[in-house]
Enzyme design. Structure first.
Site, PDB file in Angstrom:
ATOM      1  N   LYS A 105       0.859  -1.188   0.000  1.00 12.27           N
ATOM      2  CA  LYS A 105       0.000   0.000   0.000  1.00 12.27           C
ATOM      3  C   LYS A 105       0.891   1.232   0.000  1.00 12.27           C
ATOM      4  CE  LYS A 105      -3.860   2.252   0.288  1.00 12.27           C
ATOM      5  NZ  LYS A 105      -3.412   2.958  -0.944  1.00 12.27           N
ATOM      6  N   LYS A 129       5.510   3.152   8.456  1.00 16.30           N
ATOM      7  CA  LYS A 129       4.372   4.052   8.626  1.00 16.30           C
ATOM      8  C   LYS A 129       3.063   3.255   8.639  1.00 16.30           C
ATOM      9  CE  LYS A 129       4.198   7.411   5.592  1.00 16.30           C
ATOM     10  NZ  LYS A 129       3.845   8.293   4.450  1.00 16.30           N
ATOM     11  N   LYS A 141       5.255   1.678  -3.066  1.00 17.05           N
ATOM     12  CA  LYS A 141       5.225   3.058  -3.595  1.00 17.05           C
ATOM     13  C   LYS A 141       5.492   2.983  -5.091  1.00 17.05           C
ATOM     14  CE  LYS A 141       4.775   7.313  -2.170  1.00 17.05           C
ATOM     15  NZ  LYS A 141       4.094   7.845  -0.982  1.00 17.05           N
ATOM     16  N   GLY A 180      -2.590   8.425  -4.206  1.00 16.96           N
ATOM     17  CA  GLY A 180      -1.897   9.616  -4.687  1.00 16.96           C
ATOM     18  C   GLY A 180      -0.661   9.952  -3.869  1.00 16.96           C
ATOM     19  N   ASP A 181       0.118  10.856  -4.389  1.00 14.19           N
ATOM     20  CA  ASP A 181       1.265  11.468  -3.699  1.00 14.19           C
ATOM     21  C   ASP A 181       1.535  12.745  -4.494  1.00 14.19           C
ATOM     22  OD1 ASP A 181       3.456  10.733  -1.510  1.00 14.19           O
ATOM     23  OD2 ASP A 181       4.574  11.579  -3.167  1.00 14.19           O
ATOM     24  N   SER A 393      -6.823   5.849   3.774  1.00 14.47           N
ATOM     25  CA  SER A 393      -6.854   4.997   2.579  1.00 14.47           C
ATOM     26  C   SER A 393      -7.271   3.572   2.960  1.00 14.47           C
ATOM     27  CB  SER A 393      -5.462   4.937   1.923  1.00 14.47           C
ATOM     28  OG  SER A 393      -5.267   6.023   1.047  1.00 14.47           O
TER      29      SER A 393
HETATM   30  P1  NDP Z   1       1.070  17.866  -3.959  1.00 15.55           P
HETATM   31  O1  NDP Z   1       1.541  17.520  -5.307  1.00 15.55           O
HETATM   32  O2  NDP Z   1      -0.377  18.053  -3.716  1.00 15.55           O
HETATM   33  O3  NDP Z   1       1.820  19.145  -3.416  1.00 15.55           O
HETATM   34  C1  NDP Z   1       3.199  19.198  -3.328  1.00 15.55           C
HETATM   35  C2  NDP Z   1       3.612  20.579  -2.889  1.00 15.55           C
HETATM   36  O4  NDP Z   1       5.008  20.575  -2.582  1.00 15.55           O
HETATM   37  C3  NDP Z   1       3.419  21.622  -3.965  1.00 15.55           C
HETATM   38  O5  NDP Z   1       3.179  22.860  -3.384  1.00 15.55           O
HETATM   39  C4  NDP Z   1       4.763  21.596  -4.675  1.00 15.55           C
HETATM   40  O6  NDP Z   1       5.074  22.792  -5.377  1.00 15.55           O
HETATM   41  C5  NDP Z   1       5.707  21.400  -3.527  1.00 15.55           C
HETATM   42  N1  NDP Z   1       6.898  20.680  -4.003  1.00 15.55           N
HETATM   43  C6  NDP Z   1       6.933  19.494  -4.643  1.00 15.55           C
HETATM   44  N2  NDP Z   1       8.186  19.156  -4.971  1.00 15.55           N
HETATM   45  C7  NDP Z   1       8.946  20.162  -4.544  1.00 15.55           C
HETATM   46  C8  NDP Z   1      10.327  20.389  -4.570  1.00 15.55           C
HETATM   47  N3  NDP Z   1      11.185  19.522  -5.159  1.00 15.55           N
HETATM   48  N4  NDP Z   1      10.771  21.555  -4.016  1.00 15.55           N
HETATM   49  C9  NDP Z   1       9.905  22.436  -3.441  1.00 15.55           C
HETATM   50  N5  NDP Z   1       8.585  22.242  -3.367  1.00 15.55           N
HETATM   51  C10 NDP Z   1       8.111  21.130  -3.906  1.00 15.55           C
HETATM   52  O7  NDP Z   1       1.641  16.688  -3.022  1.00 15.55           O
HETATM   53  P2  NDP Z   1       1.169  16.255  -1.562  1.00 15.55           P
HETATM   54  O8  NDP Z   1       0.690  17.429  -0.806  1.00 15.55           O
HETATM   55  O9  NDP Z   1       0.291  15.077  -1.703  1.00 15.55           O
HETATM   56  O10 NDP Z   1       2.536  15.718  -0.926  1.00 15.55           O
HETATM   57  C11 NDP Z   1       3.423  16.553  -0.199  1.00 15.55           C
HETATM   58  C12 NDP Z   1       4.341  15.699   0.667  1.00 15.55           C
HETATM   59  O11 NDP Z   1       3.564  14.915   1.569  1.00 15.55           O
HETATM   60  C13 NDP Z   1       5.201  14.694  -0.087  1.00 15.55           C
HETATM   61  O12 NDP Z   1       6.416  14.518   0.604  1.00 15.55           O
HETATM   62  C14 NDP Z   1       4.389  13.419   0.010  1.00 15.55           C
HETATM   63  O13 NDP Z   1       5.191  12.273  -0.170  1.00 15.55           O
HETATM   64  C15 NDP Z   1       3.871  13.528   1.428  1.00 15.55           C
HETATM   65  N6  NDP Z   1       2.682  12.759   1.783  1.00 15.55           N
HETATM   66  C16 NDP Z   1       1.538  12.852   1.049  1.00 15.55           C
HETATM   67  C17 NDP Z   1       0.419  12.136   1.426  1.00 15.55           C
HETATM   68  C18 NDP Z   1      -0.885  12.276   0.712  1.00 15.55           C
HETATM   69  O14 NDP Z   1      -1.852  11.684   1.174  1.00 15.55           O
HETATM   70  N7  NDP Z   1      -0.987  13.027  -0.354  1.00 15.55           N
HETATM   71  C19 NDP Z   1       0.451  11.225   2.588  1.00 15.55           C
HETATM   72  C20 NDP Z   1       1.689  11.275   3.323  1.00 15.55           C
HETATM   73  C21 NDP Z   1       2.756  11.999   2.911  1.00 15.55           C
HETATM   74  P3  NDP Z   1       4.899  22.852  -6.980  1.00 15.55           P
HETATM   75  O15 NDP Z   1       3.440  22.917  -7.217  1.00 15.55           O
HETATM   76  O16 NDP Z   1       5.642  24.052  -7.374  1.00 15.55           O
HETATM   77  O17 NDP Z   1       5.526  21.591  -7.499  1.00 15.55           O
HETATM   78  O1  2IT Z   2       3.112   8.826   1.631  1.00 22.28           O
HETATM   79  C1  2IT Z   2       1.961   8.413   1.822  1.00 22.28           C
HETATM   80  O2  2IT Z   2       1.643   7.834   2.876  1.00 22.28           O
HETATM   81  C2  2IT Z   2       0.964   8.627   0.775  1.00 22.28           C
HETATM   82  N1  2IT Z   2       1.265   9.247  -0.237  1.00 22.28           N
HETATM   83  C3  2IT Z   2      -0.416   8.060   0.920  1.00 22.28           C
HETATM   84  C4  2IT Z   2      -0.447   6.611   0.553  1.00 22.28           C
HETATM   85  C5  2IT Z   2      -1.806   5.980   0.489  1.00 22.28           C
HETATM   86  O3  2IT Z   2      -1.839   4.811   0.087  1.00 22.28           O
HETATM   87  O4  2IT Z   2      -2.810   6.607   0.808  1.00 22.28           O
END
Ligand code: NDP
Ligand code: 2IT
Length: 461
Positions: A105, A129, A141, A180-181, A393
């Site tokens: 997952k 996690k 992943k 998503g991520d 999820s």
């Molecule tokens: P999004 O794509 O929705 O948003 C990412 C944000 O981070 C954007 O504002 C983006 O800016 C910025 N960003 C991405 N890459 C870079 C970079 N190299 N340098 C600076 N800024 C950057 O992603 P999420 O919000 O889903 O994910 C954000 C973080 O959280 C990641 O580390 C992800 O792995 C983690 N995460 C996400 C989960 C989820 O459910 N979505 C769960 C757990 C962890 P820009 O638009 O300019 O690219």
């Molecule tokens: O980093 C993370 O935990 C995620 N992007 C969410 C993974 C999920 O299966 O909901």
């Protein structure tokens, strides 16, 4: 002559250190130049020393050798045709890291920086996690070096269809369940699910999570990572007599995790004064207007810079890492890996930060974490803090299996409970294994023990 207790401890420590160091050397040789993966492994290995000292059985069964090697890494070609009729080729990845406690997952990341090292670090962290959530999900992943920025809707759809045409051979509701991520949100999940359904010729809702509410998604999934981050940090603050209420907060990023972390922090009475994207950050001393950010980012897919057109009293600063120079009580890095390096950590500490909550995966470098812990800044590590997303999820998978859906309040209540449990488990393990107040060690050990128990039961596989 009798060996004293302190001598025994010394011998055990030496044996555990040698064991862990030897394994790390082998991993380094086997995964050359994979810096992000090696960083994630190093953190876990260092945290686990007290476990090997206390329970040598984990050394004897090759748990560490096996848990650091993915069960499977799939790399595939993703050809698609752009709006000008030009053939484009990207690279797709899925790492199926560990299935000891449930189907693989973990999310899919679409970003030009994606490579095997990044996918493997994310998949590796996901094992621990997911175990922390207390739900039956293994670690995986995936993603692609595809850059969704500036692509038309049609291009996104064709890319997603091509990606899923290959990925569908390896996933399933009881096998591997993506979500998503970075760069993958409701739009992409819709196209991916649609293509899976078309190829399989059956409705297997539980094959992917983060789905739209119209076709099997769960209420609160969109909010879950950001809300969960704030729930966890509030527990951590309360334990030290602090709270979000009345505090100044800085959140990096302006994507899914950031937006809902800002929303919940503001609901709890904090003033969130800054957020960013990969170009720069905005500073709004009155508190960020979240409906503007949501419109710009969730609907119009524009740059954060545009915020100041609507709110001219706010300021835009080019360069996203500068955001950590803003004085705050609580910092929530919610963008990407290694966004807080040692210099940013020093700035945050100089400016009086009291707590860090990692909404992103591995946003702090190892040196930054060490400094935070040394300086007694409350530090919530990503594996624990951002686990709310994957937890909901898993609740989406449960609802899909039962063919029903829970209300927003029901899911939110379960999320709160899960985050509280993760916090308590991490504290308990940190104390039990001799590192009180170190939630990095606590969370890593708590996740590890669950997975290791299952691996022992399954034999050498
Ligand atoms: P999004 O794509 O929705 O948003 C990412 C944000 O981070 C954007 O504002 C983006 O800016 C910025 N960003 C991405 N890459 C870079 C970079 N190299 N340098 C600076 N800024 C950057 O992603 P999420 O919000 O889903 O994910 C954000 C973080 O959280 C990641 O580390 C992800 O792995 C983690 N995460 C996400 C989960 C989820 O459910 N979505 C769960 C757990 C962890 P820009 O638009 O300019 O690219
Ligand atoms: O980093 C993370 O935990 C995620 N992007 C969410 C993974 C999920 O299966 O909901």
């Amino acid at each position: 002559m009798k060996t004293s207790e302190s001598e025994i401890i010394h011998i055990q420590q030496h044996a555990a250190e040698k064991y862990v160091n030897d394994i790390y050397e082998t991993i380094k040789q086997r995964n050359p130049n994979e810096n992000e993966f090696l960083q994630a492994v190093k953190e876990i290995l260092d945290s686990l020393l007290p476990v090997f000292m206390k329970h040598p059985k984990y050394m004897e069964n090759g748990i560490l050798e096996r848990i650091t090697e993915p069960e499977r890494l799939i790399i595939f070609r993703v050809p698609w045709v752009d709006d000008n009729g030009k053939v484009r080729v990207n690279r797709g990845f899925r790492v199926q890291f560990n299935s000891s406690i449930g189907p693989y997952k973990g999310g899919l990341r679409f970003h030009p920086t994606v490579n095997a090292s990044i996918i493997k670090f994310l998949g590796f962290e996901q094992i621990f996690k997911n175990a922390l959530t207390g739900l039956p999900i293994g670690g995986g992943k995936g993603g692609s070096d595809f850059d969704p920025k500036g692509k038309s809707d049609g291009e996104i759809m064709r890319f997603c269809q091509s990606f899923m045409t290959e990925l569908c051979n390896y996933i399933g509701p009881d096998v591997d369940v993506p979500a998503g991520d970075i760069g993958v949100s409701a739009r992409e999940i819709g196209y991916l699910f649609g293509q899976y359904k078309r190829i399989r010729g059956g409705y297997q809702a539980g094959v992917i999570t983060g789905k739209g509410l119209a076709y099997g998604g769960s209420l609160t999934r969109k909010e879950a990572t950001g809300y969960g981050t704030v729930y966890f940090v509030e527990e951590m603050l309360n334990n030290s007599g602090l709270t979000f209420k009345g505090s100044t907060v800085v959140v990096s990023g302006s994507g899914n995790v950031s937006i809902y972390a800002i929303e919940k922090a503001a609901q709890l009475g904090a003033t969130v004064v800054a957020c960013s994207d990969s170009n720069g950050y905005i500073y709004d001393p009155l508190g960020i207007n979240l409906s503007t950010v949501k419109r710009l980012k969730e609907v119009e897919r524009k740059r954060i810079k545009e915020y100041i057109n609507v709110h001219p009293h706010a300021k835009y600063v080019e360069g996203c890492s500068n955001i950590w120079a803003i004085p705050c009580d609580i910092a929530l890095p919610c963008a990407t890996q290694n966004e807080i390096d040692i210099n940013s950590a020093k700035l945050l500490i100089e400016n009086g930060v009291k707590a860090i909550g990692e909404g992103a995966n591995m946003p702090s470098t190892l040196e930054a974490i060490e400094l935070f812990l040394q300086q007694k800044v409350l530090f919530g590590p990503g594996k624990a803090v951002n686990a709310g997303g994957v937890a909901v999820s898993a609740l989406e998978m449960s609802q899909n299996s039962m063919r029903l859906s829970w209300t927003f309040e029901e899911v939110d209540e379960k999320l709160k409970e899960i985050m509280k449990n993760i916090y308590q488990k991490s504290v308990k393990c940190s104390e039990e294994f001799g590192h009180p107040n170190n939630l990095v060690v606590g969370a890593n050990i708590a996740g590890f023990l669950t997975v290791a128990e299952a691996m022992l039961a399954h034999g050498i596989i």
